[in-house]
Enzyme design. Structure first.
Site, short mmCIF file in Angstrom:
data_model
loop_
_atom_site.label_atom_id
_atom_site.label_comp_id
_atom_site.label_asym_id
_atom_site.label_seq_id
_atom_site.Cartn_x
_atom_site.Cartn_y
_atom_site.Cartn_z
N LYS A 152 0.85 -1.20 0.00
CA LYS A 152 0.00 0.00 0.00
C LYS A 152 0.89 1.25 0.00
O LYS A 152 1.92 1.28 0.65
CB LYS A 152 -0.89 0.01 1.26
CG LYS A 152 -1.89 -1.15 1.31
CD LYS A 152 -2.98 -1.00 0.27
CE LYS A 152 -3.92 -2.18 0.30
NZ LYS A 152 -5.05 -2.07 -0.62
N LYS A 178 1.95 -9.26 -2.04
CA LYS A 178 1.35 -9.22 -3.37
C LYS A 178 1.20 -7.80 -3.85
O LYS A 178 1.08 -6.86 -3.06
CB LYS A 178 -0.01 -9.92 -3.39
CG LYS A 178 -1.06 -9.23 -2.55
CD LYS A 178 -2.41 -9.93 -2.57
CE LYS A 178 -3.30 -9.43 -3.66
NZ LYS A 178 -3.65 -8.02 -3.65
N ASP A 180 -1.18 -5.01 -5.51
CA ASP A 180 -2.61 -4.82 -5.37
C ASP A 180 -3.29 -5.01 -6.72
O ASP A 180 -2.63 -5.03 -7.77
CB ASP A 180 -2.92 -3.44 -4.78
CG ASP A 180 -4.01 -3.58 -3.74
OD1 ASP A 180 -4.05 -2.79 -2.79
OD2 ASP A 180 -4.84 -4.49 -3.89
N GLU A 181 -4.63 -5.09 -6.68
CA GLU A 181 -5.34 -5.54 -7.89
C GLU A 181 -5.31 -4.53 -9.04
O GLU A 181 -5.63 -4.89 -10.16
CB GLU A 181 -6.80 -5.86 -7.53
CG GLU A 181 -7.69 -4.68 -7.23
CD GLU A 181 -7.51 -4.13 -5.82
OE1 GLU A 181 -6.79 -4.74 -5.01
OE2 GLU A 181 -8.09 -3.08 -5.55
N HIS A 269 -7.10 -13.07 -7.26
CA HIS A 269 -7.86 -11.98 -6.66
C HIS A 269 -9.25 -11.95 -7.30
O HIS A 269 -9.40 -12.31 -8.45
CB HIS A 269 -7.13 -10.65 -6.90
CG HIS A 269 -7.56 -9.55 -6.00
ND1 HIS A 269 -8.80 -8.97 -6.07
CD2 HIS A 269 -6.92 -8.93 -4.99
CE1 HIS A 269 -8.90 -8.03 -5.15
NE2 HIS A 269 -7.78 -7.98 -4.47
N LYS A 310 -13.31 -5.55 6.55
CA LYS A 310 -13.97 -4.35 6.00
C LYS A 310 -14.89 -4.69 4.82
O LYS A 310 -15.79 -3.93 4.49
CB LYS A 310 -12.93 -3.33 5.53
CG LYS A 310 -12.34 -3.65 4.14
CD LYS A 310 -11.33 -2.62 3.66
CE LYS A 310 -10.77 -3.01 2.30
NZ LYS A 310 -9.70 -2.14 1.82
N SER A 340 -8.73 -11.40 3.49
CA SER A 340 -8.10 -10.12 3.21
C SER A 340 -9.18 -9.05 3.11
O SER A 340 -10.33 -9.38 2.82
CB SER A 340 -7.35 -10.23 1.87
OG SER A 340 -6.80 -9.00 1.50
N GLN A 362 -4.00 -11.76 5.19
CA GLN A 362 -3.11 -10.72 4.68
C GLN A 362 -3.70 -9.35 4.94
O GLN A 362 -4.92 -9.16 4.95
CB GLN A 362 -2.84 -10.93 3.21
CG GLN A 362 -4.06 -10.94 2.32
CD GLN A 362 -3.72 -11.25 0.88
OE1 GLN A 362 -2.83 -12.08 0.61
NE2 GLN A 362 -4.39 -10.61 -0.04
N ALA A 363 -2.81 -8.40 5.14
CA ALA A 363 -3.24 -7.04 5.47
C ALA A 363 -2.42 -6.03 4.68
O ALA A 363 -1.19 -6.16 4.57
CB ALA A 363 -3.07 -6.80 6.97
N GLY A 364 -3.14 -5.04 4.17
CA GLY A 364 -2.47 -3.93 3.49
C GLY A 364 -2.26 -2.83 4.53
O GLY A 364 -1.21 -2.69 5.15
C1 CAP Z 1 -7.06 -5.26 1.00
C2 CAP Z 1 -7.16 -5.16 -0.50
C3 CAP Z 1 -7.78 -6.34 -1.16
C4 CAP Z 1 -9.08 -6.73 -0.54
C5 CAP Z 1 -10.06 -7.27 -1.58
C6 CAP Z 1 -7.95 -3.94 -0.92
O1 CAP Z 1 -6.43 -4.10 1.44
O2 CAP Z 1 -5.88 -5.01 -1.06
O3 CAP Z 1 -7.90 -6.04 -2.52
O4 CAP Z 1 -8.75 -7.74 0.32
O5 CAP Z 1 -11.16 -7.76 -0.92
O6 CAP Z 1 -7.54 -3.41 -1.94
O7 CAP Z 1 -8.92 -3.68 -0.24
P1 CAP Z 1 -6.55 -3.75 3.00
P2 CAP Z 1 -11.50 -9.33 -0.94
O8 CAP Z 1 -5.91 -4.90 3.75
O9 CAP Z 1 -5.83 -2.46 3.18
O10 CAP Z 1 -8.03 -3.65 3.30
O11 CAP Z 1 -10.29 -9.96 -0.30
O12 CAP Z 1 -12.75 -9.44 -0.13
O13 CAP Z 1 -11.67 -9.72 -2.36
MG MG Z 2 -6.49 -4.68 -3.07
#
Ligand code: CAP
Ligand code: MG
Length: 414
Positions: A152, A178, A180-181, A269, A310, A340, A362-364
């Site tokens: 992040k 990883k 991010d998406e 993802h 969240k 995550s 996992q945590a961002g």
């Molecule tokens: C988490 C994350 C992931 C989420 C996607 C985000 O970041 O990188 O993409 O986990 O949700 O962009 O929100 P944080 P899911 O740890 O900062 O929230 O795993 O439900 O598909």
């Molecule tokens: Mg993400």
């Protein structure tokens, strides 16, 4: 709309070896039989009006069958011969079981809740190349949950800044990292430069501490180039690949998982899933995507945070997503379930209590937002997962582990 009653086979036995069996939740102002017949018609051999173009014996062989209706749920069986796996694959499967039906006028809302494939179709897929056991072997982590971070901010860092983040995370004891998406090959962080810099960072962690960490490079891209991009990332030292399965397609995961030149695990993802999974009355249950992701070879898949993080999601549905990844009822290696989204160290014991040890947490923000920075956040996550694995209360464990203590003071305990 005239839908033919001939698609109704209520109460008849289902030949599970000859059909793909789907469960739909339906909201309609008409009779449920009419609504269910509308789905079976549209998704197999019919349309909005009666046809005379299909011979009777072919109609009987190829039509979807409404097998059961219970309340707002209906079970529909599609003959195996309606599917084409050599050409078509999962895209064609989805066009049948999750296609036009969502727009059908007789249905106010409809959700595909589950799908069961016959053994004859399951064996046409290879499943994960690594899976839970393969990831554990690479990371030399036979029992404990995997613990990771998402770099992040999700975009904005340079390759060197990203590698620095990864080095700190590895030195703090995380097993996974990883992209991010939304990160790909932006001008401020070219993929090739990022792969090389991260590989060097992971090598530094290993040479300095002996600790193994892998990092998933997001290779999500167009179908015609994803294999080439993945091969290049592998050549430059990537240790894991990531694919956004719903924006790329299940075929993108399958081509990487099945190609003999790719020797890396695939982190999957599910970004964009919320558009289809969030409404409990309309769309597609994530469990369907979890089953398909395992079939096409996803080694790890985001399944949700079991009601603790969240991202909106019902805990029981997330548990079903996890079960789809781990069940022994299908002939594949197990896919590592990933929790995550809003995760922080204070949640890890609760997550393990709910979901067990075969889990990647996992945590961002929950790592990079730590008062002591990335390494402190990584240490707090590693400490929390050690406590969770040993069944020790996090606050108790934090008395001798200050990074965890600072995380709990900042974010609390779930
Ligand atoms: C988490 C994350 C992931 C989420 C996607 C985000 O970041 O990188 O993409 O986990 O949700 O962009 O929100 P944080 P899911 O740890 O900062 O929230 O795993 O439900 O598909
Ligand atoms: Mg993400």
């Amino acid at each position: 709309m005239e839908y033919e009653e001939r698609y109704l086979h209520l109460g008849e036995p289902i030949d599970v070896d000859a059909h793909v069996i789907c469960e739909y939740r339906v909201k309609t102002d008409l009779k449920m039989t009419t609504a269910a017949a509308a789905i079976a018609t549209e998704q197999s051999t019919g349309t909005w009006t009666k046809l005379s173009t299909l011979k009777e014996d072919n109609f009987l062989r190829r039509s979807g069958k409404v097998m059961a209706i219970e309340g707002d749920l209906t079970t529909i069986a599609y003959p195996v011969e309606d599917f084409s796996l050599d050409i078509g694959g999962v895209p064609q499967i989805l066009s049948v079981i999750a296609g036009n039906l969502f727009g059908l006028e007789p249905l106010r809302k409809v959700r595909l809740e589950d799908v069961e494939f016959p053994k004859s179709m399951l064996k046409e897929f290879k499943g994960p190349k690594f899976g839970v056991e393969g990831l554990r072997s690479i990371l030399k982590r036979p029992k404990k949950p995997l613990v990771g971070t998402i770099v992040k901010p999700k975009i904005g860092l340079t390759p060197q800044e990203t590698a620095e983040y990864v080095y700190e995370a590895g030195m703090g004891g995380l097993t996974n990292g990883k992209d991010d998406e939304t990160l790909s090959n932006q001008s401020f962080c070219p993929m090739e430069d990022r792969v090389v810099a991260i590989a060097e960072a992971l090598d530094r962690v290993r040479s300095e501490t002996g600790h193994v960490m892998i990092f998933a490079i997001n290779v999500s891209t167009n179908g015609h180039q994803i294999l080439e991009v993945a091969e290049r990332a592998q050549e430059l030292g990537a240790t894991q690949l990531m694919v956004d399965v719903l924006t790329c397609g299940f075929g993108a995961v399958q081509v990487l998982a099945e190609d003999p030149s790719i020797k890396l695990p695939i982190h999957v993802h599910r970004t964009m899933h919320g558009a289809m999974t969030r409404d409990p009355e309309h769309g597609i249950n994530m469990k369907v995507f979890a089953k398909l992701t395992r079939m096409v070879g996803g080694d790890a898949l985001h399944v949700g945070t079991f009601g603790v993080g969240k991202m909106k999601g019902a805990a029981r549905e997330d548990l079903a997503n996890r079960d789809a990844c781990l069940t022994s009822e299908v002939p594949y290696r197990r896919t590592m379930p990933v929790a995550s989204g809003g995760v922080h160290p204070g949640m890890l014991k609760r997550l393990v209590e709910i979901a067990g040890l075969d889990l990647q947490m996992q945590a961002g923000g929950g790592v990079s937002g730590h008062p002591r920075g990335v390494r402190g956040g990584a240490m707090a996550m590693a400490q929390a997962v050690d406590a969770a694995t040993a069944g020790i209360d996090l606050r108790e464990y934090a008395k001798d582990h200050e990074e965890l203590g600072e995380a709990l003071r900042k974010w609390g305990v779930a």
